[in-house]
Design a protein around this motif. Sequence first.
Motif, short mmCIF file in Angstrom:
data_model
loop_
_atom_site.label_atom_id
_atom_site.label_comp_id
_atom_site.label_asym_id
_atom_site.label_seq_id
_atom_site.Cartn_x
_atom_site.Cartn_y
_atom_site.Cartn_z
N VAL A 22 -11.13 4.30 -1.36
CA VAL A 22 -11.22 4.24 0.09
C VAL A 22 -10.82 2.87 0.60
N PRO A 23 -10.09 2.84 1.73
CA PRO A 23 -9.79 1.55 2.35
C PRO A 23 -11.07 0.99 2.97
N VAL A 24 -11.34 -0.27 2.72
CA VAL A 24 -12.56 -0.89 3.27
C VAL A 24 -12.24 -2.01 4.25
N ALA A 25 -10.99 -2.47 4.27
CA ALA A 25 -10.60 -3.51 5.21
C ALA A 25 -9.09 -3.50 5.40
N ASP A 80 -13.16 8.24 -6.09
CA ASP A 80 -12.64 8.14 -4.73
C ASP A 80 -12.12 6.72 -4.52
N ASP A 110 -7.54 -3.64 1.77
CA ASP A 110 -8.48 -3.77 0.66
C ASP A 110 -8.99 -2.37 0.33
N LEU A 111 -8.88 -2.00 -0.95
CA LEU A 111 -9.33 -0.69 -1.40
C LEU A 111 -10.54 -0.84 -2.30
N GLU A 112 -11.45 0.12 -2.21
CA GLU A 112 -12.60 0.16 -3.10
C GLU A 112 -12.49 1.42 -3.94
N TYR A 116 0.84 -1.20 0.00
CA TYR A 116 0.00 0.00 0.00
C TYR A 116 0.88 1.25 0.00
N ARG A 160 -14.36 3.94 -6.21
CA ARG A 160 -15.73 4.39 -6.49
C ARG A 160 -15.68 5.49 -7.53
#
Length: 89
Positions: free
Chosen positions: A69-72, A67, A79-81, A45, A83
């Motif tokens: 965003v880190p989700v986990a 965007d 884990d990145l999402e 990361y 959007r």
Amino acid sequence: MIGDVFDTDIKGEDKWLYRTANRLHINTRESVVRDQLLFKPGEPYRHRLMRETERILRAKNYLYEADIVPVAFDGSTVDLEVRTATSGR
């Protein structure tokens, strides 16, 4: 995650015209967005690369929002999402 053109959770955009436009607009393919990412699964990361990727995506004329965003986070893996929302406003 590819978003709609209009956010129907906003009072002014919760009308039949906006909902219809959301159903009719063409979503950007995930592969198109994925090809613009400066990071790949399994890589360390780097916050700078995440922010630079957002800037690159926002500069595309077919997107108006991007965007990441880190989700986990499990202590070693993030884990990145990603959007995005397509142009249309």
